[in-house]
Motif scaffolding. Structure first.
Motif, PDB file in Angstrom:
ATOM      1  N   ASP A  74       0.886  -1.145   0.000  1.00 51.34           N
ATOM      2  CA  ASP A  74       0.000   0.000   0.000  1.00 51.34           C
ATOM      3  C   ASP A  74       0.934   1.206   0.000  1.00 51.34           C
ATOM      4  OD1 ASP A  74       0.913  -0.115   2.601  1.00 51.34           O
ATOM      5  OD2 ASP A  74      -1.037   0.112   3.533  1.00 51.34           O
ATOM      6  N   PHE A  75       0.398   2.376  -0.242  1.00 55.03           N
ATOM      7  CA  PHE A  75       1.240   3.559  -0.377  1.00 55.03           C
ATOM      8  C   PHE A  75       0.547   4.741   0.264  1.00 55.03           C
ATOM      9  CE2 PHE A  75      -1.183   2.996  -4.313  1.00 55.03           C
ATOM     10  CZ  PHE A  75      -1.884   4.190  -4.387  1.00 55.03           C
ATOM     11  N   VAL A  76       1.302   5.807   0.457  1.00 53.80           N
ATOM     12  CA  VAL A  76       0.707   7.056   0.927  1.00 53.80           C
ATOM     13  C   VAL A  76       0.653   8.022  -0.250  1.00 53.80           C
ATOM     14  CG1 VAL A  76       1.388   6.790   3.336  1.00 53.80           C
ATOM     15  CG2 VAL A  76       2.934   7.952   1.743  1.00 53.80           C
ATOM     16  N   ILE A  77      -0.397   8.824  -0.270  1.00 54.08           N
ATOM     17  CA  ILE A  77      -0.557   9.842  -1.315  1.00 54.08           C
ATOM     18  C   ILE A  77       0.011  11.146  -0.762  1.00 54.08           C
ATOM     19  CG2 ILE A  77      -2.178  11.112  -2.768  1.00 54.08           C
ATOM     20  CD1 ILE A  77      -4.132   8.718  -2.398  1.00 54.08           C
ATOM     21  N   LEU A  78       1.129  11.580  -1.326  1.00 51.50           N
ATOM     22  CA  LEU A  78       1.783  12.801  -0.865  1.00 51.50           C
ATOM     23  C   LEU A  78       1.233  14.041  -1.559  1.00 51.50           C
ATOM     24  CD1 LEU A  78       5.481  11.559  -0.723  1.00 51.50           C
ATOM     25  CD2 LEU A  78       3.776  11.647   1.123  1.00 51.50           C
ATOM     26  N   PHE A  97       7.110  21.595  -5.112  1.00 54.02           N
ATOM     27  CA  PHE A  97       5.667  21.404  -5.107  1.00 54.02           C
ATOM     28  C   PHE A  97       5.287  20.900  -3.733  1.00 54.02           C
ATOM     29  CE2 PHE A  97       8.023  18.340  -7.573  1.00 54.02           C
ATOM     30  CZ  PHE A  97       7.869  17.186  -6.841  1.00 54.02           C
ATOM     31  N   ARG A  98       4.059  21.174  -3.351  1.00 57.57           N
ATOM     32  CA  ARG A  98       3.623  20.826  -2.001  1.00 57.57           C
ATOM     33  C   ARG A  98       3.326  19.337  -1.893  1.00 57.57           C
ATOM     34  NH1 ARG A  98      -0.761  25.336  -1.056  1.00 57.57           N
ATOM     35  NH2 ARG A  98      -1.934  23.626  -1.938  1.00 57.57           N
ATOM     36  N   VAL A  99       3.794  18.760  -0.811  1.00 53.68           N
ATOM     37  CA  VAL A  99       3.452  17.381  -0.488  1.00 53.68           C
ATOM     38  C   VAL A  99       2.925  17.366   0.941  1.00 53.68           C
ATOM     39  CG1 VAL A  99       5.105  16.308  -2.061  1.00 53.68           C
ATOM     40  CG2 VAL A  99       5.811  16.828   0.260  1.00 53.68           C
ATOM     41  N   ASP A 100       2.032  16.429   1.204  1.00 55.17           N
ATOM     42  CA  ASP A 100       1.435  16.282   2.525  1.00 55.17           C
ATOM     43  C   ASP A 100       2.166  15.170   3.262  1.00 55.17           C
ATOM     44  OD1 ASP A 100      -0.099  16.061   4.774  1.00 55.17           O
ATOM     45  OD2 ASP A 100      -1.914  15.399   3.747  1.00 55.17           O
ATOM     46  N   LEU A 101       2.977  15.537   4.253  1.00 54.60           N
ATOM     47  CA  LEU A 101       3.720  14.539   5.024  1.00 54.60           C
ATOM     48  C   LEU A 101       3.072  14.263   6.374  1.00 54.60           C
ATOM     49  CD1 LEU A 101       7.344  15.782   4.269  1.00 54.60           C
ATOM     50  CD2 LEU A 101       6.090  13.924   3.155  1.00 54.60           C
ATOM     51  N   PHE A 102       1.988  14.958   6.694  1.00 55.15           N
ATOM     52  CA  PHE A 102       1.309  14.765   7.965  1.00 55.15           C
ATOM     53  C   PHE A 102       0.107  13.853   7.769  1.00 55.15           C
ATOM     54  CE2 PHE A 102      -1.888  15.865  11.148  1.00 55.15           C
ATOM     55  CZ  PHE A 102      -1.162  15.573  12.292  1.00 55.15           C
ATOM     56  N   ASN A 103       0.252  12.616   8.180  1.00 57.61           N
ATOM     57  CA  ASN A 103      -0.821  11.623   8.099  1.00 57.61           C
ATOM     58  C   ASN A 103      -1.460  11.550   6.707  1.00 57.61           C
ATOM     59  OD1 ASN A 103      -2.406   9.587   9.138  1.00 57.61           O
ATOM     60  ND2 ASN A 103      -3.990  10.987   9.862  1.00 57.61           N
ATOM     61  N   PRO A 104      -0.655  11.346   5.649  1.00 62.33           N
ATOM     62  CA  PRO A 104      -1.243  11.255   4.299  1.00 62.33           C
ATOM     63  C   PRO A 104      -2.087   9.984   4.167  1.00 62.33           C
ATOM     64  CG  PRO A 104       1.084  10.690   4.249  1.00 62.33           C
ATOM     65  CD  PRO A 104       0.788  11.145   5.654  1.00 62.33           C
ATOM     66  N   PRO A 105      -3.103  10.008   3.298  1.00 68.56           N
ATOM     67  CA  PRO A 105      -3.961   8.830   3.134  1.00 68.56           C
ATOM     68  C   PRO A 105      -3.186   7.642   2.573  1.00 68.56           C
ATOM     69  CG  PRO A 105      -4.556  10.561   1.568  1.00 68.56           C
ATOM     70  CD  PRO A 105      -3.495  11.125   2.448  1.00 68.56           C
ATOM     71  N   ARG A 106      -3.552   6.448   3.037  1.00 69.76           N
ATOM     72  CA  ARG A 106      -2.948   5.200   2.557  1.00 69.76           C
ATOM     73  C   ARG A 106      -3.920   4.525   1.606  1.00 69.76           C
ATOM     74  NH1 ARG A 106       1.478   4.008   5.764  1.00 69.76           N
ATOM     75  NH2 ARG A 106       1.713   1.925   4.903  1.00 69.76           N
TER      76      ARG A 106
END
Length: 194
Positions: A74-78, A97-106
């Motif tokens: 499974d992966f996280v969506i950054l 570019f912005r990435v979401d590193l705080f609890n990204p969806p799996r």
């Protein structure tokens, strides 16, 4: 065209060369390390242009969203950006570019938006040969798929464990059954085989 009689996992186990047309990506690392993939939609917008119509892609296809599926992880969506050109957010490795590193969806499937991009990450903790592909069958057959070999050096020793020996026997039995059926069948491979 995938050779169904010669799975990549078996080739790696036997230290045999892999067909260069498969273009597998090799990923190394440790269980605690991550790898990141950026997947950009509508590659034709970035390809060669039509000399009769400057600025128009040579092989333009309508923009389409693609449900991208990942095997083995499974992966996280950054990051997931729709309509990137209109948002002036076209994917460019030279820009930040912005990435979401705080609890990204799996997930194990993510929608690649039309004219957009997604950035995903997963741990390098499952040695094997894996596939990432569009879940729309004819898109995968047309080439929207990627194979990688994760931690190639670890695969042969893992395949010698008691549990893996049973799996490899099943793989070999299926290959034998496939070859027997395929040689007798009037149905022949008509797409990539993915």
């Amino acid at each position: 065209m995938i050779n169904w009689e010669s799975p990549t996992l078996r080739l790696v186990d036997q230290d045999q060369p892999i067909n260069e047309r498969y273009v597998p990506i090799e990923i190394d690392g440790q269980d605690s390390e991550w790898t990141v993939f950026a997947i950009v939609s509508n590659w034709t917008a970035h390809g060669p242009t039509n000399p009769k119509r400057p600025g128009t892609p040579l092989h333009a296809i309508p923009g389409a969203a693609h449900p991208i599926h990942l095997h083995g992880h499974d992966f996280v969506i950054l990051s997931q950006v729709e309509n990137a050109t209109a948002q002036d957010a076209e994917f460019d490795l030279n820009k930040s570019f912005r990435v979401d590193l705080f609890n990204p969806p799996r997930r194990d499937v993510v929608m690649l938006p039309a004219d957009g991009y997604v950035i995903i990450a997963f741990r390098v903790d499952n040695p094997g040969t894996w596939l990432m592909h569009c879940h729309i069958a004819w898109h995968a057959s047309a080439g929207l798929a990627l194979q990688w070999i994760e931690r190639k050096g670890d695969i042969p020793k893992l395949l010698k464990t008691p549990r893996a020996k049973g799996v490899m026997k099943q793989l070999d039995d299926q290959c034998i059954d496939w070859k027997g059926w395929y040689n007798q069948s009037t149905e022949k491979q008509d797409d990539s085989g993915i």
